[in-house]
Design an enzyme around this catalytic site. Structure first.
Site, PDB file in Angstrom:
ATOM      1  CG  HIS A   1      -0.442   0.310   2.521  1.00  0.00           C
ATOM      2  ND1 HIS A   1      -0.125  -0.656   3.445  1.00  0.00           N
ATOM      3  CD2 HIS A   1      -0.181   1.489   3.116  1.00  0.00           C
ATOM      4  CE1 HIS A   1       0.302  -0.092   4.555  1.00  0.00           C
ATOM      5  NE2 HIS A   1       0.281   1.220   4.385  1.00  0.00           N
TER       6      HIS A   1
ATOM      7  CG  ASP B   1       0.198  -4.043   3.064  1.00  0.00           C
ATOM      8  OD1 ASP B   1       0.365  -3.459   1.986  1.00  0.00           O
ATOM      9  OD2 ASP B   1       0.057  -3.453   4.154  1.00  0.00           O
TER      10      ASP B   1
ATOM     11  N   GLY C   1       2.804   6.764   7.818  1.00  0.00           N
ATOM     12  CA  GLY C   1       4.149   7.091   7.346  1.00  0.00           C
ATOM     13  C   GLY C   1       5.165   6.055   7.772  1.00  0.00           C
TER      14      GLY C   1
ATOM     15  CB  SER D   1       2.896   2.064   6.040  1.00  0.00           C
ATOM     16  OG  SER D   1       1.750   2.156   6.837  1.00  0.00           O
TER      17      SER D   1
ATOM     18  CG  LEU E   1      -5.553 -27.504   2.787  1.00  0.00           C
ATOM     19  CD1 LEU E   1      -4.151 -27.958   2.367  1.00  0.00           C
ATOM     20  CD2 LEU E   1      -5.795 -27.864   4.256  1.00  0.00           C
ATOM     21  N   GLY E   2      -7.842 -25.430   0.052  1.00  0.00           N
ATOM     22  CA  GLY E   2      -8.999 -26.067  -0.568  1.00  0.00           C
ATOM     23  C   GLY E   2      -9.824 -26.815   0.456  1.00  0.00           C
TER      24      GLY E   2
END
Length: 572
Positions: A75, A106, A186, A188, A245-246
């Protein structure tokens, strides 16, 4: 005792207390303080203040290798596009280009230019972090560090293995670290350091309850061990996805973690997992709650194979499960605003006003950026493709021998085999039979020998990559790094598509040898797996002395390779 004597005693005691309060700190305290200051002083040199070229917004980051690769948040870089500038504690601003993206986790990887060697931070083992450990965050909160000197805030680890639900289906923080160190807008993308100045996480989320945009003592960092899993795929220049994983887990009446639902086309189902099975270990970590299972699942990339242990009827089962993606590729790209171009352009288009002139992209960034759909920066994928293929070709691949290949050796049950691979066919001769295979327009039409998953077409693809190279094999890209069964460490992985099938080639990073290949005849079926081992030098090249073929849960064949002849083109 008289009042005057009492007052005198109180005055003496007060003076003694004040004297102690203002006494010089002990040598141990001074030594600890000096050590802390020295650690921070060194660590700050690797911290980045990141700014878009248009000057709006920004964030933080940290350099993790001397050649200028650095970590930050997805981001943070998203408003920057593929170009940005990064200020460092030396007071200089460096040009930087986007390398790879992990939108769900992220995380972003960028590459700085302008120095032969950058100060960088060592990455620690975040699984060793415990609540109460002293930590410090570094970065550019509120974008106040106009001199590029990072702000430092100290605190402790207040929680580990935290799970933060995603915003939509992106920005999922799994198995993250919680700290009370001040982390604000900031910060981040900036590092969370341990007491030794090693990176244990990348700061990304804060809690801003009832105080606007001011930190209230709850901040979350993406664990550096999760990022290590993704670092190879991020260096591929790709837009990478996280794994699923399904299958869904929950608690049963006895408090056990059990499978409550499972897709019958998932790899987990093909490996034998069923509804009602108790899952107690995943990825090498004990699982005691559904939340713990989610935390482990969230730290792996799509396509990895990880160990899973379950119980059924009191009996333990250990399997390797191939993880699928949280999103399909088109879904992920659409969420990022990368929509496919229309196949045909309407004959008449209304005129539009001239586009606003954007920031001037520095030449060094333009040289290191290549746009291709599905990639954050295809330049770095080509770079890694060539690195892996050149390492293989220089030591192991008989690329110059573009004629027929023949392999021969003894069979475990007696007799010998002879295998011939050409540019469009393969023949396997056994004591009692001969199997001929011809490459059709779609390779999955003929997966010979039976029950092998396609050993002959898989070996045909092995030869094709060696002889034809990256440019003529088909569609090839560098996947990144991934684990391989019964192999220590991570392998470099090239993925190639030819005549309707995908093939993964696993290489040893240290010397370029081919460790294994997997050929997938379809997305929802097991691949044919071929493992190469017992390498030795033949005519100056590394060649395998053993080949193991597996399909699904079964071993199909183990072949000793006593003879390996790769003829020049035109020779037989």
């Amino acid at each position: 005792m008289s009042r005057s004597v009492c007052l005198t005693c109180i005055a003496v005691l007060s003076l003694a207390f004040v004297s102690r309060a203002f006494a010089a700190p002990s040598p141990a305290v001074l030594e600890t303080e000096a050590r802390r200051i020295a650690v921070i002083d060194k660590a700050k040199d690797a911290v980045l203040a990141i700014f878009p070229l248009n000057g709006r917004g920004g964030g933080s980051g940290v350099v993790v290798s001397p050649d200028g690769y650095a970590l930050t948040n997805f981001h943070v870089v998203r408003p920057c596009g593929y170009a940005m500038q990064c200020g460092m504690a030396d007071g200089r601003a460096y040009d930087a280009v986007l390398v790879g993206l992990d939108p769900t986790g992220d995380v972003a990887l960028i590459k700085l230019f302008g120095r032969e060697e950058f100060p960088f931070a060592e990455m620690a083992d975040s699984d060793q972090v415990r609540p109460g450990d002293w930590v410090f965050a570094a970065g550019n909160p509120f974008l106040l560090a106009t001199d590029f000197q990072p702000t430092i805030s100290g605190g402790i680890i207040s929680g580990v293995n935290r799970y933060q639900f995603p915003a939509g289906t992106l920005l999922e923080y799994a198995d993250c670290l919680q700290t009370d160190a001040s982390v604000n807008p900031g910060n981040s993308g900036g590092p969370l350091f341990d007491e030794h100045g090693r990176v244990i996480g990348i700061n990304g989320r804060c809690s801003f309850e009832k105080r606007g945009r001011v930190n209230v003592g709850l901040a979350y960092a993406i664990s550096i061990n999760q990022i290590k899993h993704f670092l190879g795929t991020l260096r591929s220049g790709r837009i990478v996805d996280h794994a699923t994983l399904g299958a869904v887990v929950g608690r049963d009446n006895e408090g056990r973690v059990v499978v409550t639902d499972i897709l019958d086309d998932s790899d987990a189902y093909r490996r034998g997992l069923r509804s009602g099975d108790e899952v107690f270990s995943f990825g090498g970590r004990h699982v005691s709650t559904p939340n713990a299972f989610k935390n482990v699942l969230g730290i792996y990339p799509k396509g990895w194979r990880v160990p899973l242990s379950f119980r059924r009827g009191g009996q333990r089962h250990d399997i390797l499960v191939r993880l699928t993606g949280v999103h399909n590729q088109e879904e992920l790209l659409e969420m990022l605003g990368d929509k496919p171009k229309p196949q045909a352009t309407p004959p008449e288009q209304p005129k539009t006003p001239a586009a606003t002139v954007g920031p001037i992209i520095p030449e060094i960034i333009q040289k290191h950026y290549l746009k291709k759909r599905g990639f954050a920066n295809y330049y770095f994928n080509e770079l890694e493709q060539n690195r892996v293929w050149n390492a293989w070709n220089s030591r192991s691949s008989p690329a110059g021998a573009s004629g027929d290949w023949t392999l021969a050796g003894p069979l475990a049950g007696g007799g010998r085999y002879n295998l011939k691979i050409t540019g469009d066919a393969a023949t396997l001769k056994l004591p009692s039979t001969e199997i001929d295979w011809k490459a059709e327009d779609v390779l999955s039409k003929s997966l010979l020998p039976e029950h092998s998953g396609g050993m002959l077409p898989a070996l045909y693809l092995w030869r094709r990559l060696a002889v034809e190279g990256l440019g003529r094999f088909g569609d090839v890209y560098y996947f990144g790094t991934a684990p391989l069964a019964e192999h220590d460490g991570l392998a470099d992985v090239l993925v190639g598509t030819h005549k309707g099938v995908d093939c993964r080639f696993y290489f040893q990073p240290a010397d370029g040898r081919l460790l294994a290949l997997e050929m997938f005849s379809s997305e929802d079926s097991d691949p044919c797996e071929i493992y190469f081992s017992e390498y030795h030098e033949t005519n100056g090249r590394l060649t395998p002395g053993k080949m193991e073929v597996r399909f699904g849960n079964e071993a199909f064949a183990t072949l000793k390779i006593e003879e390996f002849n790769a003829a020049e083109r035109g020779e037989k």
